[in-house]
Scaffold this motif. Structure first.
Motif, PDB file in Angstrom:
ATOM      1  N   ASP A 140      39.616  44.402  19.036  1.00 27.83           N
ATOM      2  CA  ASP A 140      40.272  45.647  19.439  1.00 27.83           C
ATOM      3  C   ASP A 140      40.364  46.532  18.202  1.00 27.83           C
ATOM      4  O   ASP A 140      40.810  46.071  17.138  1.00 27.83           O
ATOM      5  CB  ASP A 140      41.675  45.382  19.974  1.00 27.83           C
ATOM      6  CG  ASP A 140      41.682  44.866  21.404  1.00 27.83           C
ATOM      7  OD1 ASP A 140      40.599  44.556  21.921  1.00 27.83           O
ATOM      8  OD2 ASP A 140      42.780  44.761  21.989  1.00 27.83           O
ATOM      9  N   PRO A 177      39.479  48.874  23.073  1.00 27.63           N
ATOM     10  CA  PRO A 177      39.567  47.420  23.234  1.00 27.63           C
ATOM     11  C   PRO A 177      38.205  46.741  23.220  1.00 27.63           C
ATOM     12  O   PRO A 177      37.177  47.350  23.532  1.00 27.63           O
ATOM     13  CB  PRO A 177      40.247  47.264  24.595  1.00 27.63           C
ATOM     14  CG  PRO A 177      39.837  48.495  25.339  1.00 27.63           C
ATOM     15  CD  PRO A 177      39.770  49.590  24.319  1.00 27.63           C
ATOM     16  N   PRO A 209      42.963  40.199  21.636  1.00 30.60           N
ATOM     17  CA  PRO A 209      43.384  41.418  22.341  1.00 30.60           C
ATOM     18  C   PRO A 209      44.836  41.784  22.076  1.00 30.60           C
ATOM     19  O   PRO A 209      45.704  40.922  21.907  1.00 30.60           O
ATOM     20  CB  PRO A 209      43.165  41.056  23.816  1.00 30.60           C
ATOM     21  CG  PRO A 209      42.146  39.965  23.805  1.00 30.60           C
ATOM     22  CD  PRO A 209      42.416  39.176  22.556  1.00 30.60           C
TER      23      PRO A 209
END
Length: 385
Positions: A306, A331, A364
């Motif tokens: 990300d 992302p 993430p």
């Protein structure tokens, strides 16, 4: 790791008798964020650093997660975070995972009635607006616009601001924040090809030893809770210390950009690293000098990371409608690149005046409630405009 540093008075040999003028022993403390297996410092206190006299009930400060999973480009207006008087209350986590928390803050007042210790995370505080002094057991660090303050976890500190207009971009890292390995010799010296060197690192100055008894509150964060721990003496009672684990300052204006004949990839901007994330500095620099060079960054696929970009100042030719303090989140899983028309407009440009901080995470990020409150709607579709 910072290089070896010493301030104040210390004994000739470690772990030996070191006495005050009245004959009493100073209290030696080993400070390390990784036990006895990595960098450390030895601090010498007037009083034992263990004199807790009372505790307060803890309260929750865990980030409130709004979106745990998502796959679209996002943008946030960082300067829309409302200023708050208290330093700790002003800190708003916006993007978080198990490796780091990205936090925005707009504190209006200095820390006066308490000290703070983050027992979970190293802190990297980027000063976007404001100036002042970071006061710790190691001494004082004056700071201003563009400074990174790197504070090892467990450091007790107070921040004194010069006025009420302060904007901070903070990364809390649950692993040590270090210089990138690729810049270091096997023995820890910053190498010649590094974009900064030890001369650019500012260690603490003006060590003031305060010998004062009373009731001193240290707010400590641990596992998403804030604890109030009261000590019977002033925590900044260190008379001397030495070692390689201490807070320091580095100015983004001292970062020397690496350029080339064609566009260079983001790792040339790397400034710090933690476990599963890196921090990069995008600074004013000359553009690529190949006769057919395209200065704008090429489209690239975020598959394993990300990408968070915090815009500080200057012109950003790859993006439209950029504001100071804006954060973009691209992302992992989908490609991104310049906005329409940016590539053609960049041809022939000789330099950029942009200033930005980038955080790439390899796990993430989740969005918090505070992030949704400052989100720019429609950013996902801005490449189609």
């Amino acid at each position: 790791m910072p290089h070896y540093y010493s301030l104040g008075k210390i004994p000739h040999k470690r772990h030996t008798q070191f006495r005050r003028e009245d004959g009493n022993l100073y209290s030696e403390q080993l400070f390390s964020t990784e036990g006895f297996s990595n960098d450390y410092s030895l601090l010498y206190h007037i009083h034992p650093p263990t004199e807790i006299i009372s505790t307060d009930d803890p309260y929750e400060v865990q980030p409130r997660i709004a979106e745990e999973k998502m796959l679209k480009h996002r943008s946030f207006e960082g300067f829309s975070v409302k200023p708050e008087a208290d330093y700790l209350k002003s800190r708003k986590p916006v993007l978080v995972n198990s490796d780091c928390h990205i936090v925005l803050a707009a504190p209006q007042q200095s820390m006066k009635d308490y000290f703070y210790k983050n027992a979970d995370a190293d802190e990297m505080i980027f000063i976007h607006r404001g100036s002042g002094v970071l006061k710790t057991q190691y001494g004082e660090l004056a700071f201003g616009y563009g400074d990174y303050l790197v504070i090892p976890r467990g450091t007790i500190y107070q921040i004194q601001f010069e006025d009420a207009d302060n904007r901070l971009f903070i990364v809390e890292s649950f692993s040590p924040i270090r210089y990138p390995k690729k810049y270091l010799s096997p023995y820890g010296q910053l190498l010649e090809h590094s974009p900064y060197c030890e001369r650019d690192i500012r260690g603490p100055q003006r060590l003031t030893s305060i010998d004062e008894k009373g009731d001193f509150l240290i707010r400590m964060k641990k596992k998403g809770r804030m604890y109030g721990i009261h000590y019977g003496h002033h925590p900044l009672d260190v008379v001397g210390w030495d070692g390689c684990c201490y807070p320091y300052a580095f100015s983004i204006h001292d970062f020397e950009p690496i350029t080339g004949r064609v566009h260079q990839p983001p790792p040339v901007h790397q400034t710090f690293e933690g476990h599963n994330f890196v921090v990069c500095s995008f600074c004013p620099r000359l553009f690529d000098y190949h006769p057919l060079a395209i200065p704008a960054p090429y489209n690239h696929s975020n598959i394993d990371s990300d990408e968070v970009l915090y815009y500080v100042d200057g012109d950003f030719m790859s993006r439209k409608n950029v504001t100071k303090g804006m954060i973009t989140l691209h992302p992992g899983g989908i490609p991104h690149g310049p906005h329409p028309g940016a590539v053609q407009r960049s041809i022939g440009a000789k330099e950029t005046k942009e200033l930005a901080v980038m955080v790439d995470t390899f796990h993430p990020l989740m969005l918090t409630v505070d992030a949704l409150e400052i989100e720019n709607p429609g950013y996902t579709m801005s490449w189609a405009e």
